[in-house]
Scaffold this active site. Structure first.
Site, PDB file in Angstrom:
ATOM      1  N   ASN A 108      69.173  -1.703 -10.219  1.00  0.00           N
ATOM      2  CA  ASN A 108      69.404  -3.057  -9.660  1.00  0.00           C
ATOM      3  C   ASN A 108      68.191  -3.590  -8.921  1.00  0.00           C
ATOM      4  O   ASN A 108      68.254  -3.972  -7.756  1.00  0.00           O
ATOM      5  CB  ASN A 108      70.655  -3.067  -8.768  1.00  0.00           C
ATOM      6  CG  ASN A 108      70.523  -2.167  -7.559  1.00  0.00           C
ATOM      7  OD1 ASN A 108      69.723  -1.239  -7.561  1.00  0.00           O
ATOM      8  ND2 ASN A 108      71.305  -2.437  -6.532  1.00  0.00           N
ATOM      9  N   ASP A 159      72.648   7.824  -2.700  1.00  0.00           N
ATOM     10  CA  ASP A 159      72.817   6.357  -2.666  1.00  0.00           C
ATOM     11  C   ASP A 159      71.925   5.749  -1.571  1.00  0.00           C
ATOM     12  O   ASP A 159      72.293   4.789  -0.901  1.00  0.00           O
ATOM     13  CB  ASP A 159      74.282   5.946  -2.462  1.00  0.00           C
ATOM     14  CG  ASP A 159      74.532   4.489  -2.856  1.00  0.00           C
ATOM     15  OD1 ASP A 159      73.604   3.822  -3.355  1.00  0.00           O
ATOM     16  OD2 ASP A 159      75.666   4.017  -2.652  1.00  0.00           O
TER      17      ASP A 159
END
Lengths: 317, 459
Positions: B110, B323
């Site tokens: 992303n 993450d």
């Protein structure tokens, strides 16, 4: 009192003191000259990121009657509408010498952030943050309720609300008023029942210090007051929380028939602004047992008390 | 730990010959003291502690009291480059990774532009090579622009120099069941895996935090557990139906664990990861409205944390993945609703795993090597990583001091992000050394030398 962010910040003693000071303030408001010199030279900033004419005017009147200098910042027409952040606005206000900020904001927790993020040392009074809390609304509701119930039954003002039965009806999910009222009324010893369709009660409500019901007709005969919440259509986005306005009104609206289910002494309250014909009918809103206009008047006295304890209280301490 | 002999080598991976390194008396996977001689990018020899002689010119790393693990592999990292270099770059993220004990990271897709073409994944891969501190393995987007409408050119990314094997629209869910089915089927041809960000978009519109007791009090819109669980349930059934491999990103609820346990028992080829923060923190922290605790999926309840820990211990959850999501200060120094979601994690992951799983007796160090190195390497098809520390194997390793305890100070981190939720907490363990392909990139808890000057633009 350093800040007033949540009704949960108030101990029973704090809450009663605030209500007692509000009574004194209200007494001064019956005089011909309403202005007190208490906050002369202090600056109160009303910082309204969200439109709210009635709350803003109420706070303005309260601060002015205590002789504070009042600056009102509304989102429209200020740097806020040009994208300035809450933080930079706070720094600006600090630099301008604000002593207290009254904050209305669409984000839950905005007042908490303004008070605790380390951006400024100004006292913060939460005038409604998103769907979180609106503590001065709960205080003015408690003030109104206490006055009316004391007029009827007398007794120690500190104990009038103990055991008082209050129904809060409507859009609890999106209501900062409901959250503050549940917390404050619990602190003051009242017995609260929330009445709403299941879609308008938050997941987790079972842990709140109150009861819940889906049946308004069953609840009304046993209450001392019913607080009707505004259906916040602007927060409902895609909607679907109830099938239609008509069905909502049939099942949860306070109309003439339901008015007659109430005990004779029971009060009808609404924080305003009302959707007449949706959550409350004209007959209920305008009935003698309605305290709706009185709540507005009491709002000024309660906000005077809150500002006084926030600003003058620190000198006394 | 102390080091002697030759000065620190500098230069990117693959630069000339790296002097041999003798690691002395490291406790291999927390077990027996072992000497490891690293040469030619491989583990050349191993022997009982104190048994090996240092060859001429070798650097000796005294590792008594330290645990040796294979270099850690992160299956889920946001390096932000290209596009958000104000948040992180491949360079700063690589530094953070090396300091955290990682020798390989999977860089999520992303970015801006999205890593949905061979060109972008090769760019990220090449930036990683130039920095040379960890192996940067790009993740390719499943759909063009992460828009969830049509498949990106997965084959082109797989056959590019970046050799993409993990595909993910992370940050967004591949919500359309037909598109998810096609993606699962298609990646079989490149031995790839779809890493799903499981989040039903309709159930989480405007969601701010876990939906439950705390959200009800705070007046923040809820992110219900079912929005994750429903997607995982659908996906394991889809993967079963088409015989594909599925990986589930950042599992956060007890219900998800139950579904995964059921799917694995049924023989579905599914793997799953959990983040360090979901193993340690709960939604109670949100009560102060500090956006440093705002993350997606959100912090859940104590019961979820306990279930996730058990799931790592029994293998239902295969991997701990960071993450790592750095954000500039202004994206967190604001009111909750305006703040970005995400937390940094590369430099604290191993400490959090030690705190949540080792000190609680749920995992031994060999299990830590499994969940932080061999399992993620296998899922990402990184043949060169996550290997045993044995003769002939690649020399990627990390040395950890498990006895250390230190407070977390985000200002001291190498990541550009200061959004660590562990600020002020005291956590156990300290990465003392990280070795990539036989070359120490971290020694004494600090980066060795620096990346080559002017690396960007070098071939």
């Amino acid at each position: 009192m350093r800040h007033l962010l949540s009704a949960a910040d108030l101990s029973r003693e704090d809450a009663l003191e605030l209500l007692d000071v509000a009574e004194e303030m209200a007494a001064t408001q019956a005089r011909e000259i309403k202005k007190l010199p208490t906050l002369r030279g202090r600056t109160v900033v009303n910082l309204f990121f969200e439109d709210s004419t009635r709350t803003r005017i109420s706070f303005e009147a309260a601060a002015k009657r205590l002789s504070a200098d009042v600056i009102t910042f509304s989102a429209k027409g200020s740097s806020v509408s040009k994208g300035e952040s809450l933080k930079d606005t706070a720094l600006t206000l600090q630099a301008m010498g604000a002593d207290a900020v009254v904050l209305r904001h669409s984000a839950s927790g905005a007042a908490h952030r303004l008070a605790h993020a380390g951006w400024s040392g100004v006292g913060v009074l939460n005038a409604g943050d998103g769907t979180h809390e609106h503590p001065t609304q709960a205080l003015l509701d408690a003030f109104t309720l206490r006055r009316r119930l004391a007029e009827r039954a007398g007794g120690d003002p500190a104990r009038v609300l103990e055991g008082a039965r209050v129904a809060v009806v409507g859009d609890v999910l999106h209501s900062r008023v409901a959250r503050s009222n549940v917390l404050l009324l619990e602190t003051l010893g009242a017995d609260v029942v929330l009445v709403a369709p299941p879609t308008l009660l938050p997941v987790g409500v079972g842990t709140w210090p109150c009861r819940t019901s889906w049946d308004l007709d069953a609840v009304l005969p046993d209450v001392d007051a019913v607080m009707v919440l505004r259906v916040q259509r602007e927060r409902m986005g895609g909607g679907g929380f109830f099938p239609s306005a008509q069905e909502y009104t049939r099942r949860f609206g306070l109309d003439g028939r339901r008015l007659r289910l109430l005990p004779d002494h029971a009060l009808v309250m609404h924080p305003g602004p009302m959707n007449r014909g949706l959550e409350i009918s004209a007959e209920a809103a305008d009935s003698p047992r309605s305290t709706i206009v009185e709540q507005v008047a009491n709002g000024v006295a309660v906000r005077m008390a809150a500002l006084y304890l926030l600003l003058a209280g620190e000198d006394a301490a | 730990m102390s080091t002697t002999d030759t000065p620190a080598p500098t230069g990117a991976a693959g630069d000339g010959a790296v002097p041999p390194v003798l690691v002395r008396r490291a406790r291999l996977l927390g077990g027996e003291e072992t000497d490891l001689l690293l040469a030619g990018g491989r583990v050349a020899r191993t022997g009982p502690g104190g048994s090996l002689e240092a060859p001429d010119g070798a650097r000796v790393v005294e590792a008594a009291g330290l645990v040796a693990l294979p270099g850690l592999v992160d299956l889920h990292t946001h390096l932000r480059e290209p596009g958000r270099e104000d948040a992180e770059t491949v360079r700063t993220g690589s530094r953070a990774a090396a300091l955290g004990g990682f020798t390989a990271v999977h860089a999520m897709a992303n970015t801006d532009p999205v890593a949905d073409t061979a060109g972008v994944v090769e760019q990220v891969w090449r930036l990683g090579r130039e920095v040379g501190l960890v192996d940067v393995r790009p993740v390719g987007a499943v759909t063009v622009g992460l828009a969830g409408e049509r498949l990106a050119e997965l084959g082109a990314m797989a056959t590019s120099a970046a050799r993409v094997r993990v595909f993910s629209d992370d940050g967004r869910c591949v919500h359309d069941p037909v598109l998810m089915r096609r993606a699962l089927e298609y990646v079989r041809s490149v031995d790839g895996v779809v890493a799903q960000h499981a989040q039903d978009p309709r159930l989480t519109e405007g969601a701010q935090m876990h939906e439950g007791v705390v959200s009800s009090v705070l007046g923040l819109r809820g992110w219900p557990a079912v929005a994750e669980e429903a997607v995982i349930a659908r996906d394991v059934l889809l993967a079963d139906h088409v015989g594909s491999r599925l990986h589930v990103c950042h599992v956060s609820t007890a219900g998800s664990v139950e579904i995964l346990r059921w799917a694995k028992a049924r023989g579905v080829d599914v793997t799953a990861e959990v983040t360090p923060h979901h193993l340690l923190l709960t939604d109670e922290l949100v009560r102060g409205y500090d956006p440093v605790y705002k993350v997606n999926p959100p912090l859940r309840t104590r019961a979820d944390v306990e279930a996730l820990r058990e799931a790592v211990a029994d293998g239902t959850v295969d991997v701990v993945a960071t993450d790592h999501a750095p954000h500039p200060v202004e994206d967190k120094d604001c009111e909750w609703a305006a703040a970005a979601m995400g937390m940094t994690g590369l430099e604290t992951a191993l400490s959090v795993v030690q705190e949540a799983l080792v000190e609680t007796g749920l995992l031994g160090w060999a299990d830590v090597a499994r969940v932080l190195s061999s399992a993620p390497a296998r899922i990402g098809r990184l043949e060169d990583h996550g290997r045993p520390l044995a003769e002939g194997e690649p020399a990627h390793l990390v040395l950890v001091d498990p006895a250390a305890r230190r407070p977390v100070t985000p200002e001291q981190h190498a990541t550009q992000g200061r959004n660590s939720p562990y600020r002020g907490m005291e956590l156990p363990g300290r990465v003392v050394a990280t070795v990539l392909r036989g070359r120490p990139v971290v020694l004494d808890g600090a980066l060795v030398g620096d990346e080559p000057a002017g690396a960007p633009g070098a071939s």
